[in-house]
Motif scaffolding. Structure first.
Motif, PDB file in Angstrom:
ATOM      1  N   THR A 160     -23.680  18.171  51.860  1.00 27.73           N
ATOM      2  CA  THR A 160     -24.068  18.923  51.072  1.00 27.73           C
ATOM      3  C   THR A 160     -23.320  19.910  51.526  1.00 27.73           C
ATOM      4  O   THR A 160     -22.941  20.599  50.310  1.00 27.73           O
ATOM      5  CB  THR A 160     -25.164  19.335  51.190  1.00 27.73           C
ATOM      6  N   ASP A 161     -22.952  20.681  52.769  1.00 27.58           N
ATOM      7  CA  ASP A 161     -21.433  21.590  52.903  1.00 27.58           C
ATOM      8  C   ASP A 161     -20.367  20.980  52.410  1.00 27.58           C
ATOM      9  O   ASP A 161     -19.938  21.567  52.035  1.00 27.58           O
ATOM     10  CB  ASP A 161     -22.436  22.065  54.430  1.00 27.58           C
ATOM     11  N   CYS A 162     -20.406  20.240  52.962  1.00 28.15           N
ATOM     12  CA  CYS A 162     -18.694  19.305  52.667  1.00 28.15           C
ATOM     13  C   CYS A 162     -18.683  19.143  50.920  1.00 28.15           C
ATOM     14  O   CYS A 162     -18.207  19.484  50.734  1.00 28.15           O
ATOM     15  CB  CYS A 162     -18.775  18.072  53.150  1.00 28.15           C
ATOM     16  N   VAL A 219     -16.413  21.762  45.152  1.00 30.69           N
ATOM     17  CA  VAL A 219     -16.756  23.000  43.450  1.00 30.69           C
ATOM     18  C   VAL A 219     -16.179  24.146  44.756  1.00 30.69           C
ATOM     19  O   VAL A 219     -15.815  24.878  43.538  1.00 30.69           O
ATOM     20  CB  VAL A 219     -18.574  22.738  44.296  1.00 30.69           C
ATOM     21  N   ASN A 220     -16.200  24.831  45.481  1.00 27.02           N
ATOM     22  CA  ASN A 220     -15.698  25.719  46.042  1.00 27.02           C
ATOM     23  C   ASN A 220     -14.014  25.873  45.534  1.00 27.02           C
ATOM     24  O   ASN A 220     -13.678  27.111  44.646  1.00 27.02           O
ATOM     25  CB  ASN A 220     -15.830  26.534  47.440  1.00 27.02           C
ATOM     26  N   ALA A 221     -13.562  25.079  45.573  1.00 29.91           N
ATOM     27  CA  ALA A 221     -12.124  25.090  46.094  1.00 29.91           C
ATOM     28  C   ALA A 221     -11.805  24.865  44.555  1.00 29.91           C
ATOM     29  O   ALA A 221     -10.566  25.948  44.243  1.00 29.91           O
ATOM     30  CB  ALA A 221     -11.318  23.592  46.295  1.00 29.91           C
ATOM     31  N   ILE A 222     -12.465  24.140  43.127  1.00 29.86           N
ATOM     32  CA  ILE A 222     -12.163  24.654  42.225  1.00 29.86           C
ATOM     33  C   ILE A 222     -12.918  25.441  41.309  1.00 29.86           C
ATOM     34  O   ILE A 222     -11.820  26.038  40.174  1.00 29.86           O
ATOM     35  CB  ILE A 222     -12.926  23.079  41.294  1.00 29.86           C
ATOM     36  N   GLN A 223     -13.941  26.092  41.863  1.00 29.22           N
ATOM     37  CA  GLN A 223     -13.996  27.352  41.003  1.00 29.22           C
ATOM     38  C   GLN A 223     -12.904  28.161  41.165  1.00 29.22           C
ATOM     39  O   GLN A 223     -12.973  29.272  40.913  1.00 29.22           O
ATOM     40  CB  GLN A 223     -15.651  27.478  41.205  1.00 29.22           C
ATOM     41  N   THR A 224     -12.944  28.304  42.773  1.00 20.28           N
ATOM     42  CA  THR A 224     -11.223  28.939  43.218  1.00 20.28           C
ATOM     43  C   THR A 224     -10.238  29.287  42.420  1.00 20.28           C
ATOM     44  O   THR A 224      -9.782  29.881  41.991  1.00 20.28           O
ATOM     45  CB  THR A 224     -11.041  29.057  45.206  1.00 20.28           C
ATOM     46  N   PHE A 225     -10.028  27.908  41.981  1.00 21.70           N
ATOM     47  CA  PHE A 225      -9.088  27.503  41.576  1.00 21.70           C
ATOM     48  C   PHE A 225      -8.872  27.982  39.976  1.00 21.70           C
ATOM     49  O   PHE A 225      -7.949  28.407  39.763  1.00 21.70           O
ATOM     50  CB  PHE A 225      -8.729  25.883  41.464  1.00 21.70           C
ATOM     51  N   ILE A 226      -9.902  27.573  39.120  1.00 22.50           N
ATOM     52  CA  ILE A 226     -10.122  27.844  38.179  1.00 22.50           C
ATOM     53  C   ILE A 226      -9.655  30.210  37.835  1.00 22.50           C
ATOM     54  O   ILE A 226      -9.549  30.701  36.831  1.00 22.50           O
ATOM     55  CB  ILE A 226     -11.634  27.828  37.502  1.00 22.50           C
ATOM     56  N   LEU A 227     -10.965  30.864  38.504  1.00 21.84           N
ATOM     57  CA  LEU A 227     -10.980  32.228  38.280  1.00 21.84           C
ATOM     58  C   LEU A 227      -9.697  32.775  38.640  1.00 21.84           C
ATOM     59  O   LEU A 227      -8.835  33.601  38.583  1.00 21.84           O
ATOM     60  CB  LEU A 227     -12.012  32.162  39.727  1.00 21.84           C
ATOM     61  N   ASP A 228      -8.453  32.028  39.694  1.00 22.71           N
ATOM     62  CA  ASP A 228      -7.167  32.656  40.697  1.00 22.71           C
ATOM     63  C   ASP A 228      -6.491  31.923  39.803  1.00 22.71           C
ATOM     64  O   ASP A 228      -5.310  33.183  38.815  1.00 22.71           O
ATOM     65  CB  ASP A 228      -7.081  32.295  41.785  1.00 22.71           C
ATOM     66  N   GLU A 229      -6.003  30.892  38.719  1.00 21.33           N
ATOM     67  CA  GLU A 229      -5.280  31.000  37.812  1.00 21.33           C
ATOM     68  C   GLU A 229      -4.884  31.213  36.301  1.00 21.33           C
ATOM     69  O   GLU A 229      -4.539  31.665  35.573  1.00 21.33           O
ATOM     70  CB  GLU A 229      -5.514  29.102  37.897  1.00 21.33           C
ATOM     71  N   TYR A 230      -6.478  31.409  35.776  1.00 21.62           N
ATOM     72  CA  TYR A 230      -6.770  31.909  34.834  1.00 21.62           C
ATOM     73  C   TYR A 230      -7.086  33.702  34.765  1.00 21.62           C
ATOM     74  O   TYR A 230      -7.214  33.981  33.951  1.00 21.62           O
ATOM     75  CB  TYR A 230      -7.469  31.148  33.693  1.00 21.62           C
ATOM     76  N   ASP A 231      -7.488  34.124  35.480  1.00 23.56           N
ATOM     77  CA  ASP A 231      -8.311  35.223  35.643  1.00 23.56           C
ATOM     78  C   ASP A 231      -8.677  35.575  35.121  1.00 23.56           C
ATOM     79  O   ASP A 231      -9.037  36.082  34.396  1.00 23.56           O
ATOM     80  CB  ASP A 231      -6.304  35.877  35.670  1.00 23.56           C
ATOM     81  N   LEU A 286     -18.733  29.093  33.193  1.00 26.96           N
ATOM     82  CA  LEU A 286     -18.547  28.211  31.802  1.00 26.96           C
ATOM     83  C   LEU A 286     -17.136  27.017  31.344  1.00 26.96           C
ATOM     84  O   LEU A 286     -18.746  25.787  31.850  1.00 26.96           O
ATOM     85  CB  LEU A 286     -18.239  29.155  30.624  1.00 26.96           C
ATOM     86  N   VAL A 287     -16.720  27.264  32.202  1.00 30.04           N
ATOM     87  CA  VAL A 287     -15.296  26.865  32.322  1.00 30.04           C
ATOM     88  C   VAL A 287     -15.083  25.103  33.327  1.00 30.04           C
ATOM     89  O   VAL A 287     -15.551  24.217  32.825  1.00 30.04           O
ATOM     90  CB  VAL A 287     -14.315  26.387  32.546  1.00 30.04           C
ATOM     91  N   TYR A 288     -16.377  25.465  34.422  1.00 28.74           N
ATOM     92  CA  TYR A 288     -16.672  24.213  35.712  1.00 28.74           C
ATOM     93  C   TYR A 288     -17.604  23.339  35.621  1.00 28.74           C
ATOM     94  O   TYR A 288     -17.158  22.660  35.514  1.00 28.74           O
ATOM     95  CB  TYR A 288     -16.767  25.644  36.917  1.00 28.74           C
ATOM     96  N   GLU A 289     -18.718  24.221  34.413  1.00 25.00           N
ATOM     97  CA  GLU A 289     -19.850  23.315  33.829  1.00 25.00           C
ATOM     98  C   GLU A 289     -19.504  22.532  33.416  1.00 25.00           C
ATOM     99  O   GLU A 289     -19.639  20.959  33.058  1.00 25.00           O
ATOM    100  CB  GLU A 289     -20.619  24.417  33.328  1.00 25.00           C
ATOM    101  N   TRP A 290     -18.325  22.826  32.087  1.00 33.38           N
ATOM    102  CA  TRP A 290     -17.844  21.527  31.359  1.00 33.38           C
ATOM    103  C   TRP A 290     -16.744  20.908  32.029  1.00 33.38           C
ATOM    104  O   TRP A 290     -17.105  19.912  31.466  1.00 33.38           O
ATOM    105  CB  TRP A 290     -17.129  22.893  30.515  1.00 33.38           C
ATOM    106  N   ALA A 291     -15.973  21.576  32.267  1.00 31.92           N
ATOM    107  CA  ALA A 291     -15.597  20.268  33.870  1.00 31.92           C
ATOM    108  C   ALA A 291     -15.955  18.975  34.365  1.00 31.92           C
ATOM    109  O   ALA A 291     -16.095  18.106  34.132  1.00 31.92           O
ATOM    110  CB  ALA A 291     -14.144  21.046  34.223  1.00 31.92           C
ATOM    111  N   TYR A 292     -17.443  19.953  34.409  1.00 34.02           N
ATOM    112  CA  TYR A 292     -17.674  19.124  35.703  1.00 34.02           C
ATOM    113  C   TYR A 292     -18.471  17.814  34.955  1.00 34.02           C
ATOM    114  O   TYR A 292     -18.997  16.788  35.018  1.00 34.02           O
ATOM    115  CB  TYR A 292     -19.313  19.999  36.129  1.00 34.02           C
TER     116      TYR A 292
END
Length: 147
Positions: free
Chosen positions: A78-80, A85-97, A105-111
């Motif tokens: 689960t931690d692995c 998940v954290n990498a994708i969420q961080t990417f979304i936050l960092d890339e698109y501000d 919401l973007v992550y949920e849609w992408a998932y």
């Protein structure tokens, strides 16, 4: 040149690849650990010289030890996967501000769109959706500023 800091697409992709490798190793480790803690039938006798009660308690002790190993590896897995998940969420936050709520919401849609094909596909979907949401927000803000 405007250089972005934080986790970009390539870093997120590499992190996800590392997570898959780690998950594979965890699976192998878990399999080996569970072989060391086999399941015994209800009527298994460990020592014929011991009482029925002792044999029953030994089965229970061994079953509890196996359950403990299963739970430990389940938590590690689960931690692995949470790292992906954290990498994708961080990417979304960092890339698109985006704000945290929009990024969520973007992550949920992408998932929703990509999870059946794995976290690399979720990352691809996050990039596509993130770009579209960014365009939508930018267009909205320009239109609003004209009024």
């Amino acid at each position: 040149m405007n250089e972005k800091k934080g986790m970009g697409y390539d870093e997120a992709r590499l992190t996800i690849h590392a997570v898959y490798a780690k998950a594979e190793q965890l699976s192998q480790d878990s399999e080996a650990a569970l072989k060391a803690h086999p399941v015994f039938p209800h009527n298994h006798v460990f020592d014929e010289d011991k009482s029925v009660r002792w044999n029953r308690e030994e089965r229970e002790r061994r079953a509890a030890a196996r359950k403990q190993v299963e739970n430990e590896y389940r938590q590690k897995e689960t931690d692995c996967w949470q790292e992906a998940v954290n990498a994708i969420q961080t990417f979304i936050l960092d890339e698109y501000d985006f704000s945290e709520k929009i990024a969520e919401l973007v992550y949920e849609w992408a998932y929703h769109k990509g999870h059946a094909y794995g976290y690399l596909e979720v990352l691809c979907e996050a990039q596509i959706i993130g770009e579209q949401v960014r365009k939508l927000i930018d267009t909205y803000e320009k239109e609003r500023s004209k009024k």
